[in-house]
Design a protein around this motif. Structure first.
Motif, PDB file in Angstrom:
ATOM      1  N   ARG A 161       0.812  -1.215   0.000  1.00 37.09           N
ATOM      2  CA  ARG A 161       0.000   0.000   0.000  1.00 37.09           C
ATOM      3  C   ARG A 161       0.846   1.267   0.000  1.00 37.09           C
ATOM      4  O   ARG A 161       0.600   2.181  -0.791  1.00 37.09           O
ATOM      5  CB  ARG A 161      -0.957  -0.009   1.200  1.00 37.09           C
ATOM      6  CG  ARG A 161      -2.007  -1.090   1.100  1.00 37.09           C
ATOM      7  CD  ARG A 161      -2.718  -1.313   2.409  1.00 37.09           C
ATOM      8  NE  ARG A 161      -1.837  -2.067   3.320  1.00 37.09           N
ATOM      9  CZ  ARG A 161      -2.186  -2.522   4.505  1.00 37.09           C
ATOM     10  NH1 ARG A 161      -3.403  -2.271   4.971  1.00 37.09           N
ATOM     11  NH2 ARG A 161      -1.353  -3.212   5.244  1.00 37.09           N
ATOM     12  N   PHE A 194      -6.488   1.410   4.438  1.00 41.42           N
ATOM     13  CA  PHE A 194      -6.834   0.588   3.283  1.00 41.42           C
ATOM     14  C   PHE A 194      -6.674  -0.866   3.687  1.00 41.42           C
ATOM     15  O   PHE A 194      -5.756  -1.206   4.438  1.00 41.42           O
ATOM     16  CB  PHE A 194      -5.896   0.886   2.101  1.00 41.42           C
ATOM     17  CG  PHE A 194      -6.247   2.129   1.361  1.00 41.42           C
ATOM     18  CD1 PHE A 194      -7.017   2.069   0.209  1.00 41.42           C
ATOM     19  CD2 PHE A 194      -5.816   3.368   1.803  1.00 41.42           C
ATOM     20  CE1 PHE A 194      -7.351   3.220  -0.482  1.00 41.42           C
ATOM     21  CE2 PHE A 194      -6.137   4.522   1.121  1.00 41.42           C
ATOM     22  CZ  PHE A 194      -6.912   4.448  -0.030  1.00 41.42           C
ATOM     23  N   TRP A 200      -6.216  -6.311  -5.179  1.00 44.42           N
ATOM     24  CA  TRP A 200      -5.059  -5.420  -5.346  1.00 44.42           C
ATOM     25  C   TRP A 200      -5.435  -4.222  -6.211  1.00 44.42           C
ATOM     26  O   TRP A 200      -5.033  -3.090  -5.920  1.00 44.42           O
ATOM     27  CB  TRP A 200      -3.890  -6.183  -5.972  1.00 44.42           C
ATOM     28  CG  TRP A 200      -3.241  -7.130  -5.013  1.00 44.42           C
ATOM     29  CD1 TRP A 200      -3.641  -8.403  -4.725  1.00 44.42           C
ATOM     30  CD2 TRP A 200      -2.096  -6.874  -4.215  1.00 44.42           C
ATOM     31  NE1 TRP A 200      -2.803  -8.954  -3.788  1.00 44.42           N
ATOM     32  CE2 TRP A 200      -1.837  -8.035  -3.463  1.00 44.42           C
ATOM     33  CE3 TRP A 200      -1.251  -5.778  -4.068  1.00 44.42           C
ATOM     34  CZ2 TRP A 200      -0.778  -8.129  -2.574  1.00 44.42           C
ATOM     35  CZ3 TRP A 200      -0.188  -5.870  -3.193  1.00 44.42           C
ATOM     36  CH2 TRP A 200       0.040  -7.032  -2.448  1.00 44.42           C
ATOM     37  N   VAL A 243      -7.499  -1.675  -4.229  1.00 52.20           N
ATOM     38  CA  VAL A 243      -6.634  -0.860  -3.370  1.00 52.20           C
ATOM     39  C   VAL A 243      -5.873   0.152  -4.226  1.00 52.20           C
ATOM     40  O   VAL A 243      -5.786   1.333  -3.880  1.00 52.20           O
ATOM     41  CB  VAL A 243      -5.685  -1.749  -2.536  1.00 52.20           C
ATOM     42  CG1 VAL A 243      -4.626  -0.906  -1.831  1.00 52.20           C
ATOM     43  CG2 VAL A 243      -6.476  -2.564  -1.525  1.00 52.20           C
TER      44      VAL A 243
END
Length: 150
Positions: free
Chosen positions: A13, A104, A115, A118
């Motif tokens: 992230r 997140f 993925w 995000v």
């Protein structure tokens, strides 16, 4: 302005957020020095590299690092935490440092679709933040959280 993105392992992230923030700062002409770090050192996950490459941003050459490995680690204007563990472990900064927490979900172990979700949330967050910084405005935590939503 100096900005630090902090997460637990600096492996996904925070790496993606760093790439987006640098991208939008260049695109919008904002003088923004962006670094990312983790409360623990790990490695940059292949899934993060893959989903960022899908949108033309490379994480090749990125490495996981701790706060102590970031240049001038105690001199940031804004510290952005992306997970609850990092928020809890985030050290105290001088009074001039603003902190924002926008959590997140960790996509580790999930399909690439998670993925990508995000990645897109981080894209929305980064663009919103850089647009506001360009205008001399630092959005509230609530505004940043709202901006990250689909």
């Amino acid at each position: 302005m100096r900005l630090l993105v902090l997460c637990t392992h600096n492996s996904a992230r925070s790496q993606m957020a760093e790439a987006w923030l640098k991208h939008f700062a260049r695109e919008l002409g904002v003088a923004l020095e962006v670094h990312s770090a983790g409360t623990e050192k790990s490695f940059v996950k292949e899934e993060a590299k893959q989903v960022m490459a899908e949108v033309g941003l490379s994480l090749e050459g990125h490495t996981s690092k701790t706060l102590e490995e970031v240049p001038d680690p105690w001199n940031f204007d804004l510290v952005l935490t992306l997970c609850h563990e990092a928020e809890a472990a985030c050290p105290a900064y001088p009074a001039k440092t603003a902190r924002r927490h926008v959590p997140f979900p960790d996509p580790t172990g999930k399909p690439l679709a998670a993925w990508r979700e995000v990645r897109e949330g981080l894209r929305r967050l980064a663009r919103f933040l850089v647009e506001h910084l360009r205008e001399g405005d630092l959005p509230s935590e609530a505004e940043l959280r709202e901006a990250a939503r689909p």
